[in-house]
Structure formats: C-alpha cells, structure tokens
Design a protein around this motif. Sequence first.
Motif, PDB file in Angstrom:
ATOM      1  N   ALA A 114      64.318 112.257  19.180  1.00 29.07           N
ATOM      2  CA  ALA A 114      63.966 112.354  17.755  1.00 29.07           C
ATOM      3  C   ALA A 114      64.766 111.326  16.963  1.00 29.07           C
ATOM      4  N   ALA A 115      66.043 111.163  17.312  1.00 27.51           N
ATOM      5  CA  ALA A 115      66.901 110.218  16.595  1.00 27.51           C
ATOM      6  C   ALA A 115      66.426 108.790  16.840  1.00 27.51           C
ATOM      7  N   VAL A 116      66.106 108.480  18.095  1.00 26.40           N
ATOM      8  CA  VAL A 116      65.667 107.120  18.429  1.00 26.40           C
ATOM      9  C   VAL A 116      64.361 106.805  17.696  1.00 26.40           C
ATOM     10  N   LYS A 117      63.445 107.790  17.691  1.00 29.44           N
ATOM     11  CA  LYS A 117      62.142 107.593  17.050  1.00 29.44           C
ATOM     12  C   LYS A 117      62.327 107.333  15.541  1.00 29.44           C
ATOM     13  N   ARG A 118      63.156 108.158  14.922  1.00 29.87           N
ATOM     14  CA  ARG A 118      63.380 108.041  13.480  1.00 29.87           C
ATOM     15  C   ARG A 118      64.069 106.694  13.151  1.00 29.87           C
TER      16      ARG A 118
END
Lengths: 220, 396
Positions: A114-118
């Motif tokens: 989720a962090a990488v995507k955001r």
Amino acid sequence: MKVETRGLRVRHSPEVDLRYPDLSVGSGEHVVVVGPSGSGKTTLLHLVPGLLVPQGGEVLVGGRRIDTLSEGERDAYRATSVGIVFQDFHLMPGYGALDNVVLGLGLAGVRGGAAVKRAREVLTDLGLGARLSHPPRRLSTGERQRVALARAVAHRPALLLADEPTAHLDPSRASDAVALLRSTAASIGATLVVVSHDPAVVSGFDSRVRVGARPDEVSA
Amino acid sequence: MNVWITLRNLRVRAGATFLTVLAVALAVATALVVPMITRSAQRGAADAAQVFDLLVTPKGSSTQAVLSSLFYLQAPLGNLKYATYERLARDPRTRRAVPIGLGDNYAGFPIVGTTSAFFDQRMKPTQPPYFRVARGRIFGAPNEAVLGAGVAARAGLGVGGSFRSEHGMFEVAGAEHEEHEGEYRVVGVLAPTGGPVDRAVLVGMESIWSSHGQFAPRSRGVTAVLYTATNLGDLYSVAQGLNASADAQAVFPGQVFAQVRGVLEQGEAAYAALSVLVLILAALTVWLSVYAASVERARGVSLLRALGARRGTVFSVVLLETGVTVLAGILLGVGLALLVGWGAGALLGGRLGFSLPSPSLDPSLLLRAAALFPLGLLAALPPAVRAARQSPLEFL
C-alpha cells in the motif's frame, strides 16, 4: 485542521528571547509567515509540529494542546498529522525518491504494498514517475524539492508546513513552486503554513502573518 | 518498519557493510577451520581402527606400527615370524587373527597380502562384516586380487582386469620400476569404506610370499596381525604375553590415537588462543565501522525523528544494523569454514589414506563464533543510545 498559538515564547539564549503574537489559521486555510532573517519564522515552524516545546504559551492544532503532549505522543502526531517540507529538503541520503516517500508513509503507519503504491502515485502526480529509484544526488534541486513535497503529503496530513520553499530555486521557478505547494495542499484538504521572506512567495498568499524585525518584536 | 529502514541504511553504506561482513566472515572462518579439520581427522582415523582390537607387529615405534600396518603410510617395522601368527591364530582366546603382508605396490597403491579372515572383520560381533564386496568375489586362488573402491576408480580396473605388481610398498618418483613376474587378476572390488583399504589391493598371503620367493614355510613372515580377542580379559592377557615376548609387540590403536590427539590438542590450544585474537580483531573492526558510520548516521537519525520516528525506533535501527552485519558475517564465515574444511579435508584425507568425515560444527566451535554477536551489539550500544537521545533538530 485549525492551528492556533497563544502567548508563545521561546528563549534560545539571554539575547534571543522570541515572543510571538497569537495566531489563528483556519482549517484548510493557506497562510504565509513573513519576516526578516532571525525573526523566529523557522522556530515557529518547529513549534507547531512539536519539534520544539515553547517556554511559555500554548500550541493548539485541531483543538489539541501540542506543547503539553509527551514526547512519544508528539512523535506520533508529527508522523501522522503533519507534513514538513524543510528548507534543505532533508531527503535520506542514498535512499531513492520512492524509498524516501515510503519511509514517511511507513512512519505514518502505511506499510508494504500500500505504501509503495501510494508513494508511486504521489511521485508520478508530481512529475517524478521516471525518477523513482534516483537517490537525491542524482536529482535536480527542483526534483529534490518535489520529492520532499511528495514525502510530506503522501500520508495525507491535515497540516502541511514548508520552510523557505524557494530558497534553493531560481526566481523564475518560485511562483510555480508556490502554486504546486498550494494545489497539493488543497488536493488533500490540508492547512498550509509557509515560512518565507521571498516576495515572490508572499505575493502568492492572501493571508499573511508578520513576525517582527527584531527577535523580541514579533507582531501580527 | 525498523527492519526496512535497517536494510535500506545498510544498502546505502553497501561498501562499508560488505567490508565489515567480510572481516567478520574471515575471522570466523579462521577461528573454525583448523579445529574443524583436526576433529574430523581424528574421527576419520578412529573409524579405520575399530574393526579389530589389537595390532600385533615386530617391536618398534607404536606410531609407525599404526601408520604402516593400518594406514599404509609408512614403511613397516619389519616382519613377524609366521609361527607367531600361527600361534595367535590357534590361541583359544582368539576370536580372529588376520595377517597382513606388505611390501609391494601397484601404481602406487599398496598391495596388502592377507587371508579370507580379513573380510570377516566387524565393528561389533553382532554387526555384518565391515568390508563388503561390491562386485565379483574375494580372492581364492593365488594371484587373484580384490581392489579397494578407490583403486578401482582411479586405476580404471574392474573385475576381469589384470596388472603386475611392483616391488616396494610405495611408488618412488623417478625410480626404475621393478615389476614382479606374475600377473594379478582382479576378481572383486570392495564397496567404499572411507578408510585406508579404499586405496589398497588385497591379495592372498601366498601370492605375496611367492612373489618374494618365500616358498619354504620357515622363510615366511607377516608384517602385522590384526587381532580380535573373544573377550576383554583375554585381550589384555594376550597383549601382556606379546609384549613380554622377544620379537612382537601389541599396539592398541586407540592409545596411539590418544597420543597423537594429545599432540594435536596442544597445537589446537595454541591455535584457539590465536583465533580468539582474530575474533577480537573482528570485533574491533565492527566497532570501528559502527563509529565511522555514526557521524553520517546522525543526520539520518535527526531526520527520522523529525519525520516522527520514536526514540525506540532509531535505537533499534542502529542496533539492528550492527546485528544484521555481524550475523551475516558469522553465517558467511561458518559457510566459508565448512567449504574450506570440506576441501582441505578431502585433500588431507587423500594424503592420509582415509576419508575424513564431512566437517561438522560442534556446539563449542559454534559458540566461539557466536560470541562475536553480543560483542558486535555491545559495540553498537553507545551509538544506539546516542541516537535515541539525539534531538530531532540537531542536524536540521
């Protein structure tokens, strides 16, 4: 998130005793703090996120006293509710642009995929899609600033702070940088407090707060 | 998150991290490899001597007796009279007496004259015979030979093949080969044992005698007898009797190994002291790298704190960075030691004439290497505490 200060006083040394006027910045409002060098602008920007505790007075953010929080609570508040764009950007040396943003997200509690995507989304929105793995030394000044901005806003903080955002940019890019700051803050609904002595920045804001010419002479 | 930050930080300082890991790995490997090989050599040597109780040879050095008659590495002490062997074989206290006759070689492999009793030797009376014929059968007629597994493999000989023996227990480089007249025919190949017999050629005693012209029974002799008694009490009385005799001695291989082990252990103790120094050196390298990184780290710590990292987070990141580095060094060092130990063991085993069991790490050796871990963490403790105490504004 509303930001208020009341009777703030910071004593760096017997010679530098800063007293601030009471401030009130409404939720989602964009404000610039102006004043000459050494007037306490940057110190104010350290008081609001709890990096510095005042010797007197109160800091309220979203109605919550920040200056009386424990250190751990201030850390958590800073990680989740505040985004800061430092004057010298302060990107983690050696970390790629993406990792710098993922780091901020991770400290705010957004982890893994989720962090990488955001982080990828925010960097791409700021025109850095092709620079994701570049470490700071391989980025231009403007790009470094945008990575710092991406790190500050990726976790959608309620409060965005920027210290002298045009200090390292040539004058022709100053108004673009301010516009980007304001539009990014608006896109996440954040309250924006910018500290600057650059007229090009100041002219981009309707709301201004002036701190005095002498350290003990701060006025609204 | 702490692990993520730790791994990123180590990657940012990849060069320094790699050198520290390498220093720790080399120190660990240095500390482990020699004791590992000597212990493995001791185990390998002991295995080769467990199929009999007593080695009977002419009087002389017991070490030479073991090295010649058991490992075929040195020249024999001389010959025992055949009558001595016959007396032992007929003795009611005897479970098994196996004669050994040395003196010839084939392509450098020692030719060992013996009897079919050789193939009946066992680790314990209840266990199956230790030497197993993998292909063919054991020798029966004169000039029939059974090859050790290593000889068959290296000389490319199999059942049905033939060869001529040469005089001398060893092949002397540059010397003229003195071949015997008769030709041996291979009738069997043994399964590998890991012991010295793997590189021996086994033939009947009669073949040895005839190739050396010892046709008359009185002229015949044997190099040694591998002796097994029916019980322990008989074993000691037979040994006493032999040692009291004029021409023979009884050697307990275990005692010789104990002597050799004693010498090895003295060397190992000196080596252990040296390896402690090497490990201390590695610990100092870790300390040095931790301190070298601390100035660079201080900026990062300030920034992490400013972004909202707690004191505990930066404390554990600094400890983890060192912990991961030292752990990687220890693991790499253990791997390196096993690899070098394996290679050196194979080389040493080839020279000693028996296969060294694969080197293994006993707990005491592992503990020696693992001691570096707390030492490394100790080195990281002061910078970790400093990082935790550092103000977020110190470098901003």
